[in-house]
Design an enzyme around this catalytic site. Structure first.
Site, short mmCIF file in Angstrom:
data_model
loop_
_atom_site.label_atom_id
_atom_site.label_comp_id
_atom_site.label_asym_id
_atom_site.label_seq_id
_atom_site.Cartn_x
_atom_site.Cartn_y
_atom_site.Cartn_z
CD1 TRP A 11 -2.40 -1.70 -0.02
CD2 TRP A 11 -3.31 -0.91 1.87
NE1 TRP A 11 -3.64 -2.30 0.13
CE2 TRP A 11 -4.22 -1.84 1.28
CE3 TRP A 11 -3.68 -0.30 3.06
CZ2 TRP A 11 -5.45 -2.15 1.86
CZ3 TRP A 11 -4.90 -0.61 3.64
CH2 TRP A 11 -5.78 -1.53 3.03
CE LYS A 12 4.25 1.16 -4.55
NZ LYS A 12 4.92 1.57 -5.75
CG HIS A 93 9.79 -1.26 -3.06
ND1 HIS A 93 9.84 -0.12 -3.83
CD2 HIS A 93 8.70 -1.95 -3.48
CE1 HIS A 93 8.80 -0.12 -4.67
NE2 HIS A 93 8.10 -1.22 -4.47
N GLY A 232 1.34 -2.91 -6.30
CA GLY A 232 1.24 -1.60 -5.68
C GLY A 232 -0.15 -1.01 -5.91
N GLY A 233 -0.25 -0.17 -6.93
CA GLY A 233 -1.49 0.59 -7.20
C GLY A 233 -2.76 -0.26 -7.18
#
Ligand code: PEP
Length: 254
Positions: A11-12, A93, A232-233
């Protein structure tokens, strides 16, 4: 027995408590897709809330410090993550290597700290577009991965996952071709067998990451030696994330 496909959401720096409803929806959907291991790495502030509520999904972190404790303002250690309910940590990452100057030696020390705290590790590696264009992608990724892994990891198949993420594919909508993914994952597999022996080296899951979406997941996940995806997104909504998990489950049946 081969491990289940592993679909991990990074989710960063996205998510306040309002996002817990999305985590709940992911958890409910994961209960219907038991052939796939579904995990999310939310920001630090949501690790414990997600852990408290989740019945099926595994929760992890996006980074940790290499020391257990100490005068390191703003940092979070691996034992703290374990205490909050994290079961794994993403390390190396490219957004940390490039944006925070993390080199292979530091990433390796973080991985050792994570293993010491009983966490599993998802070790990221990947090349820039310039390196790929120069024909050095495979050599670069193998060198980076080898230098980022601590020696003598016990139960490596259980504790270690590798994520191949071409940097130019992260958040860009571009993905590597299935031939390039097959080549890189095959080379990583050979390295893992050299490092950890035939049995563990053949079982360690190698995830692909870089603009994976429900629309391209089936094709990517059916490539040999792709054991799941780091997303990610598309992991920020239950609909798109579980679309990827569904594709992983179908690949498994096929
Ligand atoms: C990532 O950051 O690990 C990633 C794969 O991002 P995205 O899916 O958005 O490309």
């Amino acid at each position: 027995m081969p491990l289940r496909p592993y679909i991990v959401g990074n989710w960063k720096m996205h998510g306040t408590r309002a996002m817990l409803s999305e985590a709940r929806a992911i958890d409910r959907a994961a209960q219907r897709h038991m052939k796939v291991e579904v995990a999310i790495a939310p920001p630090y502030t949501l690790i414990h809330p997600v852990h408290r509520e989740a019945e099926q999904i595994v929760v992890g972190a996006q980074d940790c410090h290499d020391q257990e404790s100490g005068a390191h303002t703003g940092e979070v250690s691996a034992p703290m993550l374990a205490d909050a309910g994290a079961k794994f940590v993403i390390l190396g990452h490219s957004e940390r290597r490039q944006g925070h100057g993390e080199n292979d030696a530091l990433v390796r020390d973080k991985a050792q700290a994570a293993f010491n705290a009983g966490l599993r590790v998802i070790m990221c590696c990947g090349e820039t577009e310039k390196t790929r264009d120069a024909g050095r992608a495979v050599a670069h990724v193998k060198k980076q991965l080898k230098a980022s892994l601590p020696e003598g990891i016990e139960d490596a198949a259980e504790k270690l996952t590798v994520a191949y993420e071409p940097i130019w594919a992260i958040g860009t909508g571009k993905t590597a071709t299935t031939d390039d993914i097959a080549e890189m994952h095959g080379e990583i597999r050979k390295l893992l067998i050299t490092l950890f022996g035939e049995e563990a080296g053949s079982e360690i899951r190698i995830l692909y990451g870089g603009s994976v979406k429900p629309e391209n997941a089936g094709e990517i996940l059916s490539v040999t030696d792709v054991g799941g995806a780091l997303v990610g997104g598309a992991s920020l909504t239950a609909d798109s994330f579980m679309g990827i998990a569904l594709a992983a489950g179908e690949t498994e049946e096929g």
